[in-house]
Write an enzyme that holds these catalytic residues in place. Structure first.
Site, PDB file in Angstrom:
ATOM      1  CE  LYS A 274      -3.739  -2.092   2.764  1.00 52.47           C
ATOM      2  NZ  LYS A 274      -4.865  -1.850   1.858  1.00 52.47           N
ATOM      3  NE  ARG A 348     -10.757  -9.841  -2.126  1.00 51.50           N
ATOM      4  CZ  ARG A 348     -11.026  -8.856  -2.976  1.00 51.50           C
ATOM      5  NH1 ARG A 348     -11.296  -9.125  -4.245  1.00 51.50           N
ATOM      6  NH2 ARG A 348     -11.011  -7.598  -2.576  1.00 51.50           N
TER       7      ARG A 348
END
Length: 495
Positions: A274, A348
């Site tokens: 990120k 996920r």
């Protein structure tokens, strides 16, 4: 903050601060507010007559009795318009009053139950909301002993309402305890709130409320063939922990509800790293797991007549030499293969194996919570609502109703099969990311590939687990979002 109940008149309380209330359309106060007004020789009525007290929502007037009663001060909290007044109005009224009391350095506060009089709200629900609004507003992370308000007393005059008030106190206390725990976990530094810390917290709850507990490490997860969970954990410095808490574990005669929370204790994005900007906020990426663990504490305190399973797959997502990479193909515990497009789509991945593990309980309902996608925040706004995806209209409606009651709102989003096209892979059964377009829905459709039960809901709580500014009883930092929602959902199910 200690909490207690006393039967009697609010004006006779020996607390240093008393809290009563007023609707916007009231010109002559009645009930407990009227009783205090009489004891103060019409001081509240005088404020109303002079236009200095309107009863509008958020307004808090301060009066000093000067020996007329034992209290040092009286706060009159505005409740706004009577029409459409709800338990959320109760929470906001209680929050505004307690925050003003804190500003005035109050130590012992006595309050009436807001909304249980002329507003006509059920007494137990109004009591619960009064406690939630006051105690959650007064929450401070890492508060030092002796700081802030030390005692809150709920005062009830009508003895016929005593049992309902006590019921509301029991539920409100348990809900606040679970929410506060979730807030604490999110607020902790990521080097403290490690997977091991999450597991220790779960163990403490399990021991206190006689729950079954499983804490699985790398070897345990490997035996379960949890390739998706372990892929994310490959680069983690702190060892991963797959946490399972079981309330009424042997009661297969009861409805079985599984709660699953994403537990990424710090998310760098992994190899798909990120931006450095605001990366520190990624300590909140375990907000789903914190909510599940907090809800399980409340479930234990209330001893709900349900079989409730809480699952929290916890790990860091770090860019280690051993970390999983874009273009890797990993295998989930179902045997399904996943092509890694982005290592920053890690939530996920851990949820995939957690949802598969949930199948062993033959659940009636499964609800997962995850700070999953920035796309959800773009779609719904920060602090507005969580995204709701569900395979069951009935489950969707029950969760939305719980969300409206608790003000932990949910907004339904589509779970169309058409979204599967975006996660089709040439080298595996699916990709772990469908790209930026429709990212909130493609993440949900990915999770659906690991769901083999009829009634499942996915809540994307990105934008809800952390608040940049305080508002009412939502304090800056961890919000504990999901605990009150889940408990309300479970309580309505059990009733």
């Amino acid at each position: 903050m200690n909490l207690q109940f006393k039967q009697g008149s609010i004006q006779e309380s020996t607390a240093d601060t008393l809290i009563v209330n007023l609707f916007a359309d009231v010109t002559s106060p009645g009930g407990a507010t009227g009783a205090v007004d009489n004891a103060l020789d019409g001081a509240i009525s005088a404020l109303i007559a002079n236009g200095d007290l309107t009863g509008k929502a958020g307004e808090v007037a301060v009066l000093y009795p000067r020996g007329a009663i034992a209290a040092t001060r009286v706060l009159v909290a505005g409740m706004g318009e009577r029409a459409g007044f709800t338990v959320e109005g109760v929470r906001q009224t209680a929050a505004a009053a307690i925050l003003r009391a804190q500003e005035l350095n109050a130590k012992e506060v006595a309050t009436i139950v807001h909304g249980a009089g002329i507003a006509g709200l059920p007494v137990a629900a109004a009591t619960q909301a009064t406690i939630e609004g006051a105690m959650l507003a007064a929450y401070t992370y890492d508060k030092k002993e002796g700081e802030g308000i030390q005692r809150l007393t709920i005062v009830g005059y009508d003895e016929a309402k005593k049992a309902e008030i006590e019921q509301g106190i029991a539920v409100g206390t348990a809900v606040v305890a679970g929410t506060t725990l979730a807030r604490d976990l999110v607020n902790l530094p990521p080097n403290i709130a490690t997977p091991k810390k999450m597991a220790k917290t779960a163990k403490k709850i399990a021991n206190a409320y006689k729950m079954e507990l499983i804490v699985g490490g790398r070897k345990w997860a490997a035996k379960q063939k949890m390739g998706a969970f372990l892929a994310v954990a490959q680069g983690a410095g702190f060892p991963p922990k797959f946490i399972v808490m079981e309330h009424n574990s042997q009661r297969t005669d009861l409805p079985t509800i599984v709660l699953v929370g994403k537990g990424i204790t710090f998310d760098t994005g992994g190899i798909s790293i990120k931006s450095k900007q605001n990366m520190g906020l990624m300590k909140s990426d375990m907000g789903g797991a914190a909510a599940v663990i907090g809800a399980m504490k409340t479930v234990g305190m209330l001893d709900l007549p349900l079989r409730v399973i809480g699952i929290a797959p916890c790990t860091e997502n770090m860019p280690d030499a051993h970390a999983y990479r874009p273009a890797d193909v990993v295998t989930a515990s179902s045997g399904q293969t996943i092509e890694i497009i982005s290592t920053d789509a890690e939530g996920r991945m851990v949820l995939a194996d957690a949802l598969l593990y949930a199948q062993k309980y033959e659940p009636d309902v499964v609800v997962d919570l995850a700070t999953l996608t920035g796309a959800c925040v773009v779609a719904l706004g920060a602090g507005m609502a969580a995204g709701l995806f569900s395979t069951s209209d009935d489950l969707r409606d029950k969760l939305q109703t719980a969300g409206q009651t608790t003000q932990e709102r949910l907004w339904p989003l589509p779970l169309w099969d058409d979204y599967q096209k975006a996660i089709e892979s040439d080298v595996a059964d699916m990709k772990n990311s469908g790209g930026h377009m429709g990212g909130v829905a493609t993440s949900a459709i990915f999770l659906k590939q690991f769901v083999n039960f009829d009634s499942w809901a996915h809540l994307d709580i990105a934008g809800m687990a952390l608040a940049e500014k305080p508002r009412g009883y939502i304090t800056k930092g961890g919000t504990g979002f999901g605990v009150r929602l889940l408990v309300e959902f479970l309580r309505n199910w059990s009733e």
